[in-house]
Design a protein around this motif. Structure first.
Motif, short mmCIF file in Angstrom:
data_model
loop_
_atom_site.label_atom_id
_atom_site.label_comp_id
_atom_site.label_asym_id
_atom_site.label_seq_id
_atom_site.Cartn_x
_atom_site.Cartn_y
_atom_site.Cartn_z
N GLY A 1 -21.17 22.59 22.99
CA GLY A 1 -20.81 23.77 22.54
C GLY A 1 -19.72 24.73 21.39
N GLN A 2 -19.01 24.20 21.49
CA GLN A 2 -18.53 23.47 20.20
C GLN A 2 -18.58 24.16 19.04
OE1 GLN A 2 -15.61 20.35 19.06
NE2 GLN A 2 -13.29 22.00 19.56
N ASN A 3 -19.32 22.75 18.52
CA ASN A 3 -20.13 23.23 17.77
C ASN A 3 -21.64 23.83 17.38
OD1 ASN A 3 -20.86 21.91 14.96
ND2 ASN A 3 -22.37 21.12 16.07
N ALA A 4 -21.60 24.06 18.05
CA ALA A 4 -23.16 25.16 18.85
C ALA A 4 -22.08 26.21 18.36
CB ALA A 4 -24.22 25.26 20.19
N SER A 5 -21.86 27.09 19.54
CA SER A 5 -21.35 28.03 19.24
C SER A 5 -20.66 28.47 17.38
CB SER A 5 -20.31 28.75 20.45
OG SER A 5 -19.16 27.68 20.55
N GLY A 6 -19.30 27.17 17.13
CA GLY A 6 -18.69 27.14 16.41
C GLY A 6 -17.06 27.74 16.00
N ALA A 7 -16.82 28.33 16.95
CA ALA A 7 -15.74 29.11 16.81
C ALA A 7 -13.88 28.27 17.07
CB ALA A 7 -15.33 30.21 18.65
N VAL A 8 -14.17 27.48 16.31
CA VAL A 8 -13.14 26.03 16.21
C VAL A 8 -12.46 26.45 15.39
CG1 VAL A 8 -15.22 24.21 15.71
CG2 VAL A 8 -14.57 25.59 13.45
N ALA A 9 -11.02 26.08 15.78
CA ALA A 9 -10.15 26.09 15.06
C ALA A 9 -9.72 25.90 13.49
CB ALA A 9 -8.63 25.57 15.40
N GLY A 10 -9.51 26.86 12.24
CA GLY A 10 -9.91 25.74 10.90
C GLY A 10 -8.22 24.60 10.70
N PRO A 11 -8.35 24.27 9.61
CA PRO A 11 -7.76 22.98 9.59
C PRO A 11 -6.51 23.73 9.02
CG PRO A 11 -9.05 23.20 7.45
CD PRO A 11 -10.25 23.80 9.15
N PHE A 12 -6.14 24.69 8.66
CA PHE A 12 -4.74 24.99 8.65
C PHE A 12 -3.90 25.84 9.78
CE2 PHE A 12 -1.24 28.33 6.99
CZ PHE A 12 -0.56 27.28 6.51
N ASP A 13 -5.08 26.41 10.69
CA ASP A 13 -4.79 26.66 11.90
C ASP A 13 -4.27 25.33 12.43
OD1 ASP A 13 -4.85 29.16 11.44
OD2 ASP A 13 -6.53 29.55 12.19
N ALA A 14 -5.16 24.72 12.85
CA ALA A 14 -5.00 23.27 14.06
C ALA A 14 -3.56 22.16 13.17
CB ALA A 14 -5.69 22.06 13.67
N TRP A 15 -3.75 22.32 11.66
CA TRP A 15 -2.32 21.65 11.31
C TRP A 15 -0.89 22.59 11.86
CZ3 TRP A 15 2.36 23.32 8.63
CH2 TRP A 15 3.17 22.17 7.66
N LEU A 16 -0.67 23.92 11.00
CA LEU A 16 0.66 24.24 12.54
C LEU A 16 0.52 24.67 14.08
CD1 LEU A 16 -0.42 28.35 10.27
CD2 LEU A 16 1.76 26.69 9.91
N THR A 17 -0.34 24.42 14.95
CA THR A 17 -0.30 23.89 16.38
C THR A 17 0.16 22.95 16.22
OG1 THR A 17 -2.26 26.14 16.57
CG2 THR A 17 -1.69 23.97 17.96
N LEU A 18 0.01 21.79 15.42
CA LEU A 18 -0.02 20.37 15.95
C LEU A 18 1.63 20.71 15.31
CD1 LEU A 18 -0.89 17.82 16.38
CD2 LEU A 18 -1.79 17.52 13.77
N ARG A 19 1.54 21.56 14.47
CA ARG A 19 3.59 21.22 14.01
C ARG A 19 4.25 21.79 15.45
NH1 ARG A 19 5.46 26.00 11.07
NH2 ARG A 19 5.39 26.74 12.81
N GLY A 20 3.77 22.72 15.58
CA GLY A 20 3.96 23.09 17.49
C GLY A 20 4.56 22.29 18.21
N LEU A 21 3.54 21.71 18.15
CA LEU A 21 3.17 20.70 18.96
C LEU A 21 4.23 19.57 19.52
CD1 LEU A 21 1.64 20.05 21.64
CD2 LEU A 21 0.22 18.54 20.34
#
Length: 411
Positions: free
Chosen positions: A245-265
């Motif tokens: 579903g993640q791939n089929a619907s495509g509402a994925v986290a973009g790379p910069f958003d993922a990087w910011l979230t990882l920084r917060g984590l």
């Protein structure tokens, strides 16, 4: 990327999926700002990457870290919390499925099930999640595929017994999904208590800095689709269905958003400790104020879910709700604070204040999930506590008061 480097949660938040870059030795994972990847031959992928909707190294690093912190099998990062909820719901529900929702839930979750999924053929009932017997009574044998839980809830901070509800769900061959946004994996581990999946708005405590929108799903080891359902790839695995579903619907986290979230984590643990310290001080301060009629905070001994929260949480988050007896007064108090910014969302380093009935939960007005119109919700940030207490006192004292209706269980 090693999904489980060992050690405690703070160690894993910094290291899981985040080894130094093999090409340069950079200790922070790079941001792979690319939409596509060169192939070594037709259909021959380098490290398995072809297109960033299907896979991106920065997003993968975040997904590995999230799965490690929640003690799950696989993690999935999305463009928002509701994108995560929608993908998970469509992965495990079918037309004719029935869902049990909390009687106190985030308005966007109710809107998703009641207005977006209902025309698709998904029915729902509402039950108080702090009463396992009531939840069991709401189950429709053979149809209930999902029990959806928030704990603590948004915005009334009700506590649900995750282990007891997992027993209810599994007795009905349904799945238990826990929205762990308010507690975060730093304070609560729903999968270890029997939940089949966890969802997050990573916009909130995991991101932690009010600068990125995102969501996540983490699935439990061995979790299967309910009632013998088979996913679109022929597998019964819940993780496989969410991945499709993640791939089929495509509402994925973009790379910069993922990087910011990882920084917060990486700083989640220390931030959550201080959020909890500040929130408890705020809750106790409010409980003593003559114009506050009720304080909702699981860390107070008088809270009806206090004992369950102590058993399944390792601390308190920064969320505090309180009532002031009148809708007009609630709006006036929320508009008079200086450090508490009038804004929706939560979980950032800065303190926020809002009136749920008119803001985050306006979508449930008139429904069985409607919240009191005199309720104020606080996201207590990391400012100096004396400044926060003074800010609230000044705002409360400036608004006309009414006879107090303080509950006897307030300290």
């Amino acid at each position: 990327m090693s999904p489980h480097p060992g050690g405690g949660p703070a160690t894993r938040a910094i290291h899981a999926g985040q080894e130094p870059d093999p090409a340069t030795g950079a200790v922070v994972p790079p941001i792979y700002l690319t939409s596509t990847f060169r192939q070594d031959g037709v259909g021959t992928l380098r490290a398995g990457y072809e297109y960033s909707r299907s896979g991106n190294p920065t997003r993968d690093a975040l997904q590995v870290a999230l799965a490690s912190l929640e003690g799950g099998d696989r993690g999935f990062a999305f463009a928002s919390g509701l994108a995560a909820e929608d993908t998970l719901a469509r992965a495990l529900l079918r037309p004719g499925s029935h869902v049990v929702l909390p009687s106190d839930a985030y308005g966007g979750t109710w809107r998703l099930f009641a207005r977006a999924l209902a025309p698709w053929g998904v029915d729902h009932s509402v039950a108080p999640m702090d009463d396992p017997d009531a939840v069991a009574a709401a189950v429709r044998p053979g149809r209930t595929a999902l029990i959806w839980v928030e704990t603590p809830t948004n915005p009334l901070l009700t506590i649900a017994d995750i282990r007891a509800l997992s027993d209810v769900a599994h007795a009905a061959d349904a799945l238990l999904v826990v929205d762990n946004t308010f507690a975060s994996p730093a304070l609560q581990q729903p999968l270890a208590l029997g939940a089949d999946a966890v969802v997050h708005s990573t916009t909130k405590y995991i991101g932690g800095h009010s600068d990125v929108v995102g969501g996540a799903v983490v699935t439990a080891h061995g979790a299967l689709l309910p009632h013998g359902a088979v996913g679109p790839d022929g597998s019964r695995s819940l993780a496989d269905a969410v991945a499709f579903g993640q791939n089929a619907s495509g509402a994925v986290a973009g790379p910069f958003d993922a990087w910011l979230t990882l920084r917060g984590l990486r700083t989640l643990g220390v931030r959550m400790r201080q959020h909890g310290i500040n929130a408890e001080a705020v809750a106790r301060h409010l409980a003593r104020h003559p114009s506050v009629t009720q304080v909702l905070f699981p860390g107070l001994p008088g809270h009806p879910g206090h004992d369950v929260a102590r058993r399944q949480m390792s601390g308190w988050s920064g969320m505090v709700s309180f009532r002031v007896g009148d809708a007009r007064r609630a709006r006036e108090v929320a508009g008079r604070t200086r450090l508490f910014t009038l804004a929706e969302s939560l979980g950032g380093v800065e303190s926020l204040i809002e009136v749920p009935a008119a803001m985050t939960h306006a979508s449930v007005a008139g429904s069985e999930l409607a919240v009191p119109d005199d309720l104020i919700r606080l996201s207590v940030g990391l400012e100096d506590i004396d400044d926060l207490l003074e800010d609230l006192s000044v705002a409360l004292d400036a608004v006309p008061t009414y006879p107090s209706d303080r509950s006897e269980d307030q300290p």
